[in-house]
Scaffold this motif. Structure first.
Motif, PDB file in Angstrom:
ATOM      1  N   GLY A  61       0.821  -1.216   0.000  1.00 20.61           N
ATOM      2  CA  GLY A  61       0.000   0.000   0.000  1.00 20.61           C
ATOM      3  C   GLY A  61       0.849   1.257   0.000  1.00 20.61           C
ATOM      4  N   TRP A  62       1.845   1.277   0.851  1.00 19.48           N
ATOM      5  CA  TRP A  62       2.745   2.441   0.916  1.00 19.48           C
ATOM      6  C   TRP A  62       3.481   2.595  -0.413  1.00 19.48           C
ATOM      7  CZ3 TRP A  62       7.774   3.838   0.343  1.00 19.48           C
ATOM      8  CH2 TRP A  62       8.145   5.064   0.886  1.00 19.48           C
ATOM      9  N   ASN A  63       4.009   1.484  -0.943  1.00 25.14           N
ATOM     10  CA  ASN A  63       4.731   1.525  -2.214  1.00 25.14           C
ATOM     11  C   ASN A  63       3.856   2.017  -3.359  1.00 25.14           C
ATOM     12  OD1 ASN A  63       7.453   0.720  -1.662  1.00 25.14           O
ATOM     13  ND2 ASN A  63       6.726  -1.360  -1.315  1.00 25.14           N
ATOM     14  N   ARG A  64       2.614   1.569  -3.415  1.00 26.57           N
ATOM     15  CA  ARG A  64       1.717   2.022  -4.484  1.00 26.57           C
ATOM     16  C   ARG A  64       1.494   3.530  -4.426  1.00 26.57           C
ATOM     17  NH1 ARG A  64      -0.675  -2.996  -3.600  1.00 26.57           N
ATOM     18  NH2 ARG A  64      -2.172  -2.159  -2.109  1.00 26.57           N
ATOM     19  N   LYS A  65       1.348   4.063  -3.225  1.00 28.14           N
ATOM     20  CA  LYS A  65       1.150   5.513  -3.069  1.00 28.14           C
ATOM     21  C   LYS A  65       2.347   6.308  -3.576  1.00 28.14           C
ATOM     22  CE  LYS A  65      -1.191   5.354   1.174  1.00 28.14           C
ATOM     23  NZ  LYS A  65      -1.355   5.869   2.521  1.00 28.14           N
ATOM     24  N   VAL A  66       3.547   5.899  -3.175  1.00 27.86           N
ATOM     25  CA  VAL A  66       4.724   6.663  -3.613  1.00 27.86           C
ATOM     26  C   VAL A  66       5.009   6.443  -5.090  1.00 27.86           C
ATOM     27  CG1 VAL A  66       5.779   6.907  -1.323  1.00 27.86           C
ATOM     28  CG2 VAL A  66       6.397   4.962  -2.760  1.00 27.86           C
ATOM     29  N   GLN A  67       4.665   5.274  -5.619  1.00 30.04           N
ATOM     30  CA  GLN A  67       4.849   5.041  -7.051  1.00 30.04           C
ATOM     31  C   GLN A  67       3.935   5.963  -7.859  1.00 30.04           C
ATOM     32  OE1 GLN A  67       7.225   3.273  -8.224  1.00 30.04           O
ATOM     33  NE2 GLN A  67       6.715   2.810 -10.332  1.00 30.04           N
ATOM     34  N   HIS A  68       2.721   6.180  -7.371  1.00 35.37           N
ATOM     35  CA  HIS A  68       1.809   7.108  -8.045  1.00 35.37           C
ATOM     36  C   HIS A  68       2.376   8.534  -8.002  1.00 35.37           C
ATOM     37  CE1 HIS A  68      -1.891   8.602  -9.712  1.00 35.37           C
ATOM     38  NE2 HIS A  68      -1.937   9.507  -8.758  1.00 35.37           N
ATOM     39  N   ARG A  69       2.957   8.909  -6.869  1.00 31.77           N
ATOM     40  CA  ARG A  69       3.602  10.227  -6.769  1.00 31.77           C
ATOM     41  C   ARG A  69       4.771  10.335  -7.744  1.00 31.77           C
ATOM     42  NH1 ARG A  69       5.239  10.280  -1.201  1.00 31.77           N
ATOM     43  NH2 ARG A  69       6.855  11.660  -1.954  1.00 31.77           N
ATOM     44  N   LEU A  70       5.528   9.251  -7.904  1.00 34.50           N
ATOM     45  CA  LEU A  70       6.634   9.251  -8.864  1.00 34.50           C
ATOM     46  C   LEU A  70       6.104   9.469 -10.283  1.00 34.50           C
ATOM     47  CD1 LEU A  70       9.582   8.801  -9.755  1.00 34.50           C
ATOM     48  CD2 LEU A  70       9.091   6.337  -9.745  1.00 34.50           C
ATOM     49  N   LEU A  71       5.036   8.792 -10.645  1.00 35.68           N
ATOM     50  CA  LEU A  71       4.442   8.960 -11.969  1.00 35.68           C
ATOM     51  C   LEU A  71       4.064  10.423 -12.208  1.00 35.68           C
ATOM     52  CD1 LEU A  71       3.263   7.909 -14.636  1.00 35.68           C
ATOM     53  CD2 LEU A  71       1.164   7.335 -13.361  1.00 35.68           C
ATOM     54  N   ILE A  72       3.424  11.035 -11.251  1.00 35.00           N
ATOM     55  CA  ILE A  72       3.039  12.453 -11.371  1.00 35.00           C
ATOM     56  C   ILE A  72       4.280  13.327 -11.502  1.00 35.00           C
ATOM     57  CG2 ILE A  72       1.993  14.397 -10.137  1.00 35.00           C
ATOM     58  CD1 ILE A  72       0.001  12.262  -8.968  1.00 35.00           C
ATOM     59  N   THR A  73       5.286  13.067 -10.683  1.00 35.86           N
ATOM     60  CA  THR A  73       6.530  13.840 -10.723  1.00 35.86           C
ATOM     61  C   THR A  73       7.186  13.752 -12.096  1.00 35.86           C
ATOM     62  OG1 THR A  73       6.891  13.546  -8.348  1.00 35.86           O
ATOM     63  CG2 THR A  73       8.836  14.077  -9.682  1.00 35.86           C
ATOM     64  N   LEU A  74       7.274  12.546 -12.641  1.00 34.80           N
ATOM     65  CA  LEU A  74       7.892  12.370 -13.957  1.00 34.80           C
ATOM     66  C   LEU A  74       7.085  13.064 -15.054  1.00 34.80           C
ATOM     67  CD1 LEU A  74       9.007   8.636 -13.719  1.00 34.80           C
ATOM     68  CD2 LEU A  74      10.474  10.668 -13.626  1.00 34.80           C
ATOM     69  N   ARG A  75       5.772  12.933 -14.996  1.00 34.62           N
ATOM     70  CA  ARG A  75       4.921  13.587 -16.004  1.00 34.62           C
ATOM     71  C   ARG A  75       5.041  15.109 -15.935  1.00 34.62           C
ATOM     72  NH1 ARG A  75      -0.578   9.947 -15.617  1.00 34.62           N
ATOM     73  NH2 ARG A  75       0.120   8.292 -17.010  1.00 34.62           N
ATOM     74  N   ASP A  76       5.296  15.638 -14.750  1.00 26.40           N
ATOM     75  CA  ASP A  76       5.396  17.092 -14.564  1.00 26.40           C
ATOM     76  C   ASP A  76       6.736  17.678 -15.000  1.00 26.40           C
ATOM     77  OD1 ASP A  76       2.801  17.237 -13.649  1.00 26.40           O
ATOM     78  OD2 ASP A  76       3.355  17.413 -11.523  1.00 26.40           O
ATOM     79  N   LEU A  77       7.737  16.836 -15.227  1.00 25.21           N
ATOM     80  CA  LEU A  77       9.027  17.357 -15.695  1.00 25.21           C
ATOM     81  C   LEU A  77       8.852  17.921 -17.105  1.00 25.21           C
ATOM     82  CD1 LEU A  77      11.503  14.535 -14.581  1.00 25.21           C
ATOM     83  CD2 LEU A  77      11.228  16.803 -13.552  1.00 25.21           C
ATOM     84  N   PRO A  78       9.325  19.134 -17.357  1.00 23.95           N
ATOM     85  CA  PRO A  78       9.149  19.739 -18.683  1.00 23.95           C
ATOM     86  C   PRO A  78       9.750  18.914 -19.824  1.00 23.95           C
ATOM     87  CG  PRO A  78       9.976  21.355 -17.118  1.00 23.95           C
ATOM     88  CD  PRO A  78       9.980  20.022 -16.423  1.00 23.95           C
ATOM     89  N   SER A  79      10.790  18.160 -19.556  1.00 24.20           N
ATOM     90  CA  SER A  79      11.472  17.403 -20.610  1.00 24.20           C
ATOM     91  C   SER A  79      10.853  16.035 -20.887  1.00 24.20           C
ATOM     92  CB  SER A  79      12.951  17.218 -20.243  1.00 24.20           C
ATOM     93  OG  SER A  79      13.058  16.572 -18.995  1.00 24.20           O
ATOM     94  N   THR A  80       9.912  15.598 -20.062  1.00 26.28           N
ATOM     95  CA  THR A  80       9.314  14.269 -20.250  1.00 26.28           C
ATOM     96  C   THR A  80       8.486  14.217 -21.522  1.00 26.28           C
ATOM     97  OG1 THR A  80       9.306  13.746 -17.897  1.00 26.28           O
ATOM     98  CG2 THR A  80       7.725  12.554 -19.265  1.00 26.28           C
TER      99      THR A  80
END
Length: 134
Positions: A61-80
């Motif tokens: 459960g904890w891992n799924r939450k932070v993985q979702h945050r990682l996905l958002i973080t990567l999508r928000d990078l201007p170079s992605t």
């Protein structure tokens, strides 16, 4: 870094889900698979996870939450340019991961450190997949 942990990272299979179905497997010190070269094009790429920071097991459960945050973080990078689902697998372990196209190593270093990762896999275009230790 612990030699056993380093050996586990180097021996792992880093699998990326393909849009047309199936998987392409990235291996450290090997060229990017042809199916992923077509996806990455001329851009840098990385294979990263947020699961189990500093290689310390956490709950699903904890891992799924932070993985979702990682996905958002990567999508928000201007170079992605694109993010694909992936999974890292080794002897007795499996971690959902992301294959990201576009961000350079400086950007991925920051992301990996923010998510307390020891390392990630990266490369440029059709070059060799490298293990980046932080």
């Amino acid at each position: 870094m612990d030699e056993n942990l380093l050996a586990a990272y180097r021996a792992a299979a880093y699998r990326v889900r393909l849009r047309q179905g199936g998987w392409a497997t990235i291996r450290i010190d090997a060229p990017l698979p042809t199916a992923l070269v077509a996806v990455a094009g001329e851009r840098p790429w990385g294979f990263i996870t947020a699961w189990n920071p500093h290689s310390q097991v956490r709950s699903s459960g904890w891992n799924r939450k932070v993985q979702h945050r990682l996905l958002i973080t990567l999508r928000d990078l201007p170079s992605t340019q694109r993010v694909c689902a992936g999974v890292g697998t080794g002897m007795g372990w499996k971690e959902p991961s992301l294959f990201v196209i576009g961000p350079d190593t400086a950007s991925l270093d920051t992301v990996a450190r923010n998510f307390e990762q020891n390392a990630y896999v990266h490369g440029y275009r059709d070059g060799i997949a490298l293990l980046r230790l932080l």
